[in-house]
Design a protein around this motif. Structure first.
Motif, mmCIF file in Angstrom:
data_model
loop_
_atom_site.group_PDB
_atom_site.id
_atom_site.type_symbol
_atom_site.label_atom_id
_atom_site.label_comp_id
_atom_site.label_asym_id
_atom_site.label_seq_id
_atom_site.Cartn_x
_atom_site.Cartn_y
_atom_site.Cartn_z
ATOM 1 N N TYR A 149 0.833 -1.203 0.000
ATOM 2 C CA TYR A 149 0.000 0.000 0.000
ATOM 3 C C TYR A 149 0.869 1.254 0.000
ATOM 4 C CZ TYR A 149 -3.632 3.366 0.965
ATOM 5 O OH TYR A 149 -4.481 4.440 0.859
ATOM 6 N N ASN A 153 0.097 1.078 -4.020
ATOM 7 C CA ASN A 153 -1.326 1.399 -4.062
ATOM 8 C C ASN A 153 -1.618 2.826 -3.613
ATOM 9 O OD1 ASN A 153 -1.203 -1.374 -4.499
ATOM 10 N ND2 ASN A 153 -3.171 -1.747 -3.536
ATOM 11 N N GLU A 175 -9.462 3.940 -4.785
ATOM 12 C CA GLU A 175 -8.922 2.747 -4.139
ATOM 13 C C GLU A 175 -9.359 1.486 -4.875
ATOM 14 O OE1 GLU A 175 -8.484 0.701 0.294
ATOM 15 O OE2 GLU A 175 -9.620 2.557 0.034
ATOM 16 N N GLN A 179 -7.019 -1.297 -7.348
ATOM 17 C CA GLN A 179 -7.098 -2.758 -7.254
ATOM 18 C C GLN A 179 -7.418 -3.367 -8.610
ATOM 19 O OE1 GLN A 179 -10.043 -3.424 -4.205
ATOM 20 N NE2 GLN A 179 -8.745 -2.639 -2.573
#
Length: 229
Positions: A149, A153, A175, A179
């Motif tokens: 993360y 991410n 978010e 993914q």
């Protein structure tokens, strides 16, 4: 917090924090860590032999236990110390996209760099090791998730949020979109290499997968004409 036995301090996951080798004692630690990593990657935790680690490191077993206390602490220190360096050379997503001539090129470049890092044989071996020991050492899975993360991410979420603000894309849930992007580009190649490590990587197929995954992503999140919602 520091352990009460004089051993190394640990992080919030309970993983020992090992200092950089700066003196003779630390160089012994480095030799132990390198030997232990090779043994754990080859044999897994349960089958790994402390005798083999002793032989490979050139350090006595008494010294290994003095530094690490137990095989479990040695495993956590070795794997937990390596995980944060997994993405060390991944350029920030925002910078990669900003330097590209267009969003598609930037996303393809970032996904390609991510694939290069994640599909390296040593990283794939580490991934299989952590998956195999996740029930025994759940803190390693939590650490890998946090590192992923923080290094990939999170920066991608920020980049997509900025692209939405400027009107280049329309991403209501950054978010979730991150993914989806990772799954559509790197997910399948990573899955194949995780469970079929003998499969020969195909660079051309990987490029096609990444480019088509980015195109799929952009088809979903293209900017709305006229700026409407």
């Amino acid at each position: 917090m520091a352990a009460g036995t004089g051993q190394d301090p640990t992080d919030e996951y309970g993983i020992p924090i090992i200092p950089d080798p700066a003196d003779a004692a630390s160089r012994k630690r480095r030799a132990i860590i390198d030997a232990a990593l090779a043994e754990f990657l080859a044999e897994g935790y349960s089958a790994a032999s402390m005798d083999a680690i002793t032989a490979k490191s050139g350090v006595s077993k008494a010294t290994i236990y003095k530094h690490f206390g137990s095989k479990e602490r040695l495993f956590l220190a070795v794997v937990g110390g390596l995980l944060p360096r997994t993405y060390a050379d991944l350029a920030p997503a925002g910078a990669t996209i900003a330097a590209a001539p267009d969003v598609r090129t930037g996303l393809v470049r970032h996904a390609s760099e991510l694939a290069r890092i994640l599909l390296r044989p040593e990283i794939m071996s580490l991934r299989r090791l952590v998956i195999g020991e996740i029930d025994r050492f759940p803190q390693l899975g939590q650490l890998w998730y946090r590192v992923t993360y923080d290094m990939n991410n999170g920066p991608l979420i920020e980049a997509l949020t900025e692209l939405t603000a400027t009107g280049a894309l329309h991403v209501p849930d950054p978010e979730l979109a991150v993914q989806q992007l990772v799954a559509a580009t790197v997910g399948i190649p990573q899955l194949v290499q995780t469970f079929a490590p003998a499969t020969e990587p195909d660079a051309t197929a990987l490029t096609t997968t990444i480019e088509s995954g980015v195109d799929l992503f952009l088809a979903r999140y293209a900017a709305v004409a006229g700026g409407g919602k």
